[in-house]
Enzyme design. Structure first.
Site, PDB file in Angstrom:
ATOM      1  NE  ARG A 140       0.327  24.933  48.551  1.00 24.43           N
ATOM      2  CZ  ARG A 140      -0.083  26.046  49.159  1.00 24.43           C
ATOM      3  NH1 ARG A 140       0.668  27.121  49.156  1.00 24.43           N
ATOM      4  NH2 ARG A 140      -1.249  26.097  49.758  1.00 24.43           N
ATOM      5  CE1 TYR A 143      -2.140  19.839  55.633  1.00 29.30           C
ATOM      6  CE2 TYR A 143      -2.879  20.721  53.529  1.00 29.30           C
ATOM      7  CZ  TYR A 143      -3.127  20.429  54.859  1.00 29.30           C
ATOM      8  OH  TYR A 143      -4.354  20.706  55.403  1.00 29.30           O
ATOM      9  CB  SER A 187      -4.478  34.107  61.752  1.00 30.40           C
ATOM     10  OG  SER A 187      -3.749  33.257  60.912  1.00 30.40           O
ATOM     11  CG  ASN A 188      -0.005  35.829  58.458  1.00 31.21           C
ATOM     12  OD1 ASN A 188       0.132  35.315  59.561  1.00 31.21           O
ATOM     13  ND2 ASN A 188       0.830  35.610  57.460  1.00 31.21           N
ATOM     14  N   GLY A 205      -1.877  39.565  44.740  1.00 31.70           N
ATOM     15  CA  GLY A 205      -3.140  39.441  45.486  1.00 31.70           C
ATOM     16  C   GLY A 205      -4.316  39.041  44.603  1.00 31.70           C
ATOM     17  NE  ARG A 209      -5.585  29.619  48.755  1.00 28.26           N
ATOM     18  CZ  ARG A 209      -4.818  29.845  47.694  1.00 28.26           C
ATOM     19  NH1 ARG A 209      -5.326  30.367  46.594  1.00 28.26           N
ATOM     20  NH2 ARG A 209      -3.531  29.548  47.729  1.00 28.26           N
ATOM     21  NE  ARG A 273      -7.421  25.621  47.658  1.00 29.58           N
ATOM     22  CZ  ARG A 273      -6.389  25.734  48.476  1.00 29.58           C
ATOM     23  NH1 ARG A 273      -6.525  26.364  49.621  1.00 29.58           N
ATOM     24  NH2 ARG A 273      -5.219  25.233  48.141  1.00 29.58           N
TER      25      ARG A 273
HETATM   26  P1  NAD Z   1      -4.122  23.029  63.552  1.00 24.75           P
HETATM   27  O1  NAD Z   1      -2.694  23.084  63.180  1.00 24.75           O
HETATM   28  O2  NAD Z   1      -4.696  24.097  64.405  1.00 24.75           O
HETATM   29  O3  NAD Z   1      -4.469  21.638  64.258  1.00 24.75           O
HETATM   30  C1  NAD Z   1      -3.763  20.452  64.033  1.00 24.75           C
HETATM   31  C2  NAD Z   1      -3.625  19.737  65.357  1.00 24.75           C
HETATM   32  O4  NAD Z   1      -2.952  18.495  65.139  1.00 24.75           O
HETATM   33  C3  NAD Z   1      -2.765  20.521  66.370  1.00 24.75           C
HETATM   34  O5  NAD Z   1      -3.400  20.511  67.624  1.00 24.75           O
HETATM   35  C4  NAD Z   1      -1.442  19.760  66.384  1.00 24.75           C
HETATM   36  O6  NAD Z   1      -0.746  19.914  67.602  1.00 24.75           O
HETATM   37  C5  NAD Z   1      -1.921  18.352  66.119  1.00 24.75           C
HETATM   38  N1  NAD Z   1      -0.879  17.487  65.538  1.00 24.75           N
HETATM   39  C6  NAD Z   1      -0.077  17.767  64.475  1.00 24.75           C
HETATM   40  N2  NAD Z   1       0.761  16.736  64.244  1.00 24.75           N
HETATM   41  C7  NAD Z   1       0.467  15.773  65.160  1.00 24.75           C
HETATM   42  C8  NAD Z   1       0.995  14.491  65.443  1.00 24.75           C
HETATM   43  N3  NAD Z   1       1.990  13.964  64.722  1.00 24.75           N
HETATM   44  N4  NAD Z   1       0.474  13.795  66.481  1.00 24.75           N
HETATM   45  C9  NAD Z   1      -0.525  14.305  67.239  1.00 24.75           C
HETATM   46  N5  NAD Z   1      -1.069  15.529  67.017  1.00 24.75           N
HETATM   47  C10 NAD Z   1      -0.565  16.256  65.992  1.00 24.75           C
HETATM   48  O7  NAD Z   1      -4.920  22.916  62.163  1.00 24.75           O
HETATM   49  P2  NAD Z   1      -6.473  22.988  61.858  1.00 24.75           P
HETATM   50  O8  NAD Z   1      -6.708  24.161  60.993  1.00 24.75           O
HETATM   51  O9  NAD Z   1      -7.268  22.813  63.086  1.00 24.75           O
HETATM   52  O10 NAD Z   1      -6.628  21.703  60.936  1.00 24.75           O
HETATM   53  C11 NAD Z   1      -7.114  20.476  61.451  1.00 24.75           C
HETATM   54  C12 NAD Z   1      -7.210  19.458  60.325  1.00 24.75           C
HETATM   55  O11 NAD Z   1      -8.055  19.939  59.282  1.00 24.75           O
HETATM   56  C13 NAD Z   1      -5.854  19.132  59.678  1.00 24.75           C
HETATM   57  O12 NAD Z   1      -5.818  17.747  59.388  1.00 24.75           O
HETATM   58  C14 NAD Z   1      -5.890  19.912  58.388  1.00 24.75           C
HETATM   59  O13 NAD Z   1      -5.107  19.307  57.402  1.00 24.75           O
HETATM   60  C15 NAD Z   1      -7.375  19.896  58.040  1.00 24.75           C
HETATM   61  N6  NAD Z   1      -7.723  21.053  57.205  1.00 24.75           N
HETATM   62  C16 NAD Z   1      -7.791  22.306  57.736  1.00 24.75           C
HETATM   63  C17 NAD Z   1      -8.091  23.388  56.921  1.00 24.75           C
HETATM   64  C18 NAD Z   1      -8.193  24.790  57.448  1.00 24.75           C
HETATM   65  O14 NAD Z   1      -8.400  25.713  56.655  1.00 24.75           O
HETATM   66  N7  NAD Z   1      -8.120  25.041  58.722  1.00 24.75           N
HETATM   67  C19 NAD Z   1      -8.310  23.178  55.554  1.00 24.75           C
HETATM   68  C20 NAD Z   1      -8.199  21.884  55.047  1.00 24.75           C
HETATM   69  C21 NAD Z   1      -7.923  20.815  55.892  1.00 24.75           C
HETATM   70  N1  UDP Z   2      -1.144  34.878  51.822  1.00 24.60           N
HETATM   71  C1  UDP Z   2      -0.867  36.232  51.758  1.00 24.60           C
HETATM   72  N2  UDP Z   2      -0.333  36.829  52.863  1.00 24.60           N
HETATM   73  C2  UDP Z   2      -0.109  36.174  54.020  1.00 24.60           C
HETATM   74  C3  UDP Z   2      -0.402  34.790  54.092  1.00 24.60           C
HETATM   75  C4  UDP Z   2      -0.920  34.158  52.969  1.00 24.60           C
HETATM   76  O1  UDP Z   2      -1.068  36.888  50.728  1.00 24.60           O
HETATM   77  O2  UDP Z   2       0.373  36.810  54.981  1.00 24.60           O
HETATM   78  C5  UDP Z   2      -1.732  34.237  50.635  1.00 24.60           C
HETATM   79  C6  UDP Z   2      -1.082  32.923  50.198  1.00 24.60           C
HETATM   80  O3  UDP Z   2      -0.007  33.169  49.325  1.00 24.60           O
HETATM   81  C7  UDP Z   2      -2.250  32.231  49.504  1.00 24.60           C
HETATM   82  C8  UDP Z   2      -3.465  32.706  50.285  1.00 24.60           C
HETATM   83  O4  UDP Z   2      -3.063  33.886  50.965  1.00 24.60           O
HETATM   84  O5  UDP Z   2      -2.365  32.678  48.166  1.00 24.60           O
HETATM   85  C9  UDP Z   2      -3.977  31.689  51.306  1.00 24.60           C
HETATM   86  O6  UDP Z   2      -2.867  31.290  52.083  1.00 24.60           O
HETATM   87  P1  UDP Z   2      -2.997  30.351  53.368  1.00 24.60           P
HETATM   88  O7  UDP Z   2      -1.607  30.095  53.832  1.00 24.60           O
HETATM   89  O8  UDP Z   2      -3.967  30.941  54.313  1.00 24.60           O
HETATM   90  O9  UDP Z   2      -3.684  29.021  52.828  1.00 24.60           O
HETATM   91  P2  UDP Z   2      -3.487  28.109  51.517  1.00 24.60           P
HETATM   92  O10 UDP Z   2      -2.479  28.711  50.598  1.00 24.60           O
HETATM   93  O11 UDP Z   2      -3.055  26.819  52.073  1.00 24.60           O
HETATM   94  O12 UDP Z   2      -4.839  28.108  50.905  1.00 24.60           O
END
Ligand code: NAD
Ligand code: UDP
Length: 318
Positions: A140, A143, A187-188, A205, A209, A273
């Site tokens: 991880r 990221y 989404s899964n 489980g 979160r 979390r």
């Molecule tokens: P997402 O994957 O749907 O969106 C990310 C977007 O960035 C996509 O459209 C992708 O094509 C674009 N992208 C990726 N790499 C790129 C690059 N090198 N150049 C140009 N475009 C690029 O994800 P999201 O859930 O919409 O997340 C958006 C932001 O929010 C991310 O920075 C993510 O780290 C942050 N974030 C999201 C969550 C969440 O739960 N959704 C939580 C914490 C932080």
């Molecule tokens: N997770 C799960 N089944 C799935 C996908 C994810 O049990 O099909 C779990 C995963 O191991 C984590 C939590 O759900 O404990 C949230 O996972 P996600 O990938 O959504 O986000 P993150 O781990 O980055 O918070």
């Protein structure tokens, strides 16, 4: 204002663009379409105040804007671990170039940081002064550490060059437009239960979160950008659930006959979390408004339409 949204064709970015366009701003969406899709911004493509640029932020770009919402980065573990070196480049080089752009044109930049900077936290709930527990060499890290460096870069550009920054630490966000193959938990489970497949709980489980609906998150981002507070500020919903509870909730809402199966817990998966949102509440007067059940209802409806409609299937394939 003229506003740049990097990652604007993605899940959160496209919802943010909807709000910015509705507020009559001029919006530039910049995306390389790694996890984003044109269909997320389709309705704006012909709008005179909207511009789409296909660009990878690991390369520099010159633009003239007033504000930058810097979201470009894959957010799902499945996608950010597919090419980890690229993920680090996106977070480090991409953020560097965006901060350079912000410096050149004196734009304010909001960085989409993440709760992942707290790693597998040994403080609960997580407040902004907690410094985290991150494995620097795990799967991880590309990221987590990438986002930590992105925060460092933002603060150094702020202190050294006076760039106006805003840092949002976003906690798990879900909602309509997530990809069918996104790989994140909400989404899964929704897609699996709609397709009559078993819901895949990783581990037993018991890990937790806290899930925020996307419209609440977007409101928080806009308030932070237009506030006087640099941050970092946690944005998330403090209602905490175990992953098994989430699976059972979605199972009951979509298909009570769906099976729940248990799979191996991924390495370094955070055990608990939950955001402490005292700061967001006090400084931005912000808190989430949509309870999980209501947000899930909207998300399930969106996936149901996409999975069953031939038009949506066609759009998904382009
Ligand atoms: P997402 O994957 O749907 O969106 C990310 C977007 O960035 C996509 O459209 C992708 O094509 C674009 N992208 C990726 N790499 C790129 C690059 N090198 N150049 C140009 N475009 C690029 O994800 P999201 O859930 O919409 O997340 C958006 C932001 O929010 C991310 O920075 C993510 O780290 C942050 N974030 C999201 C969550 C969440 O739960 N959704 C939580 C914490 C932080
Ligand atoms: N997770 C799960 N089944 C799935 C996908 C994810 O049990 O099909 C779990 C995963 O191991 C984590 C939590 O759900 O404990 C949230 O996972 P996600 O990938 O959504 O986000 P993150 O781990 O980055 O918070």
């Amino acid at each position: 204002m003229r506003i740049l949204v990097t990652g604007g064709a993605g899940f959160i970015g496209s919802h943010l663009i909807d709000r910015l366009m509705a507020d009559s701003h001029e919006v530039i969406c910049l995306d390389n379409f790694y996890t984003g899709h044109k269909r997320n911004i389709l309705k704006w493509l012909d709008h005179p105040y909207f511009e789409l640029i296909r660009h990878d932020i690991t390369e520099p770009i010159r633009l003239e804007v007033d504000q930058i919402y810097h979201l470009a980065c894959p957010a799902s573990p499945v996608h950010y671990q597919y090419n980890p070196v690229k993920t680090i480049k996106t977070n480090v080089l991409g953020t560097l170039y965006m901060l350079g752009l912000a410096k050149r044109v004196k734009a304010r930049l909001l960085l989409a940081s993440t709760s992942e900077i707290y790693g597998d936290p040994d403080v609960h709930p997580q407040s902004e002064d907690y410094r985290g527990n991150v494995n620097t060499i795990g799967p991880r890290s590309c990221y987590d550490e990438g986002k930590r460096v992105a925060e460092t870069l933002a603060f150094d550009y702020h202190r050294q060059n006076g760039v106006e920054i805003r840092v949002a630490r976003i906690f798990n966000t879900y909602g309509s437009r997530m990809l069918e193959n996104d790989g994140r938990v909400v989404s899964n489970f929704v897609v699996q239960s709609l397709k009559g497949q078993p819901l895949t709980v990783y581990g037993d489980g018991s890990q937790t979160r806290s899930f925020c609906y996307v419209s609440d998150l977007v409101e928080g981002l806009i308030r932070l950008m237009n506030s006087q507070h640099t941050g970092p500020i946690n944005l998330g919903n403090p209602d905490e659930y175990t992953i098994l509870q989430l699976a059972q909730t979605i199972q009951n809402m979509v298909n009570p006959d769906a099976e729940i199966i248990f799979k191996t817990l991924p390495q370094d998966d955070p055990k608990r979390r939950r955001p402490d949102i005292t700061k967001a509440n006090a400084l931005l007067n912000w808190q989430p408004t949509l309870p999980l059940q209501e947000g899930l209802k909207l998300t399930i409806e969106d996936f149901r339409n996409r999975i069953s409609s031939p038009e949506a299937q066609h759009l998904a394939s382009i």
